[in-house]
Write an enzyme that holds these catalytic residues in place. Structure first.
Site, PDB file in Angstrom:
ATOM      1  N   ASN A  77      24.268  27.931  55.176  1.00 11.94           N
ATOM      2  CA  ASN A  77      24.860  27.388  56.137  1.00 11.94           C
ATOM      3  C   ASN A  77      25.336  28.140  57.421  1.00 11.94           C
ATOM      4  O   ASN A  77      25.150  29.273  57.352  1.00 11.94           O
ATOM      5  CB  ASN A  77      26.295  26.643  55.494  1.00 11.94           C
ATOM      6  CG  ASN A  77      26.527  25.132  55.778  1.00 11.94           C
ATOM      7  OD1 ASN A  77      26.398  24.822  57.039  1.00 11.94           O
ATOM      8  ND2 ASN A  77      26.936  24.229  55.111  1.00 11.94           N
ATOM      9  N   HIS A 107      33.177  52.914  55.336  1.00 15.59           N
ATOM     10  CA  HIS A 107      34.104  53.779  56.439  1.00 15.59           C
ATOM     11  C   HIS A 107      34.925  54.570  55.476  1.00 15.59           C
ATOM     12  O   HIS A 107      35.339  54.227  54.390  1.00 15.59           O
ATOM     13  CB  HIS A 107      34.749  53.178  57.469  1.00 15.59           C
ATOM     14  CG  HIS A 107      33.726  52.135  58.465  1.00 15.59           C
ATOM     15  ND1 HIS A 107      33.168  52.553  59.412  1.00 15.59           N
ATOM     16  CD2 HIS A 107      33.699  50.840  58.142  1.00 15.59           C
ATOM     17  CE1 HIS A 107      32.569  51.430  59.672  1.00 15.59           C
ATOM     18  NE2 HIS A 107      32.897  50.485  59.066  1.00 15.59           N
ATOM     19  N   GLY A 134      31.739  28.582  50.302  1.00 12.78           N
ATOM     20  CA  GLY A 134      32.235  28.819  51.712  1.00 12.78           C
ATOM     21  C   GLY A 134      33.360  30.041  51.906  1.00 12.78           C
ATOM     22  O   GLY A 134      34.249  30.088  50.862  1.00 12.78           O
ATOM     23  N   ALA A 152      34.628  29.457  46.422  1.00 19.26           N
ATOM     24  CA  ALA A 152      34.987  29.244  47.659  1.00 19.26           C
ATOM     25  C   ALA A 152      36.123  30.419  47.996  1.00 19.26           C
ATOM     26  O   ALA A 152      36.917  30.371  47.209  1.00 19.26           O
ATOM     27  CB  ALA A 152      35.345  28.170  48.147  1.00 19.26           C
ATOM     28  N   ARG A 175      34.319  32.144  34.102  1.00 18.97           N
ATOM     29  CA  ARG A 175      33.711  32.308  32.820  1.00 18.97           C
ATOM     30  C   ARG A 175      32.155  32.398  32.990  1.00 18.97           C
ATOM     31  O   ARG A 175      31.761  32.628  34.037  1.00 18.97           O
ATOM     32  CB  ARG A 175      33.615  30.358  32.419  1.00 18.97           C
ATOM     33  CG  ARG A 175      32.966  29.619  33.418  1.00 18.97           C
ATOM     34  CD  ARG A 175      33.209  28.101  32.954  1.00 18.97           C
ATOM     35  NE  ARG A 175      32.564  27.161  33.793  1.00 18.97           N
ATOM     36  CZ  ARG A 175      31.722  26.304  33.611  1.00 18.97           C
ATOM     37  NH1 ARG A 175      31.248  26.419  32.117  1.00 18.97           N
ATOM     38  NH2 ARG A 175      30.984  25.268  34.116  1.00 18.97           N
TER      39      ARG A 175
END
Length: 177
Positions: A77, A107, A134, A152, A175
């Site tokens: 997406n 870093h 997302g 998400a 799980r």
């Protein structure tokens, strides 16, 4: 960079390579969404590997492109960001939600050492049949096992075992599936 050894990120040859990659990314992002074949042809010439039936929604960002490999039947997406100083391998049948970030650059923790501009990179591997929700961030050196799900908003700091659902910050096992 791709070997995991330290390097100086501000070296002129790195800056030139990054600039060239940015121009390709800009071209991809500026192409018409209707030009599916043209967009995929551009990415196939840019990425190390880009399988069949891959959909990457615009916009996307990456540093190099040449260190990214994507399997077939993968959907990504919009607003994918990949800092591909080391190889990033995305398997087959992977679903990646919007606003996902995958980082390979590392870093130093010590400020003086960090201010030298030295860094190193660690590869990220995402197995087959993975669903990444997302706003997920995947940190350097992580491997996500086959058939796993990342909830998400998660920050993935450690490897994810195959057939596992993880979520949270840092991502933890919810799980096994």
């Amino acid at each position: 960079m791709v070997t995991g050894k330290r390097y100086r990120a501000a070296m002129p040859q790195f800056q030139e390579g990054l600039r060239k990659a940015q121009l390709i990314v800009r071209r991809f992002n500026d192409m018409s969404p209707d030009d599916v074949d043209g967009r995929m042809a551009l990415l196939r010439g840019f990425f190390a590997k880009c399988g069949e039936r891959v959909q990457i929604n615009q916009p996307m960002r990456c540093d190099w492109g040449c260190n990214i490999s994507i399997g077939h039947d993968t959907f990504i997406n919009f607003n994918l960001t990949i800092l591909d100083e080391a190889p990033v391998t995305i398997g087959n049948h992977v679903f990646i939600g919007p606003n996902v970030s995958i980082f390979t650059a590392c870093h130093p923790l010590d400020a003086e050492e960090r201010n030298t501009g030295d860094e190193w990179a660690e590869p990220v591997t995402i197995g087959d049949n993975v669903w990444i929700g997302g706003c997920v961030t995947i940190l350097p050196g992580v491997t996500v096992g086959h058939d796993s799900v990342i909830g998400a908003g998660s920050v993935v700091t450690k490897d994810v075992a195959p057939h596992t659902v993880v979520a949270g910050n840092p991502a933890g096992v919810i799980r096994h599936i």
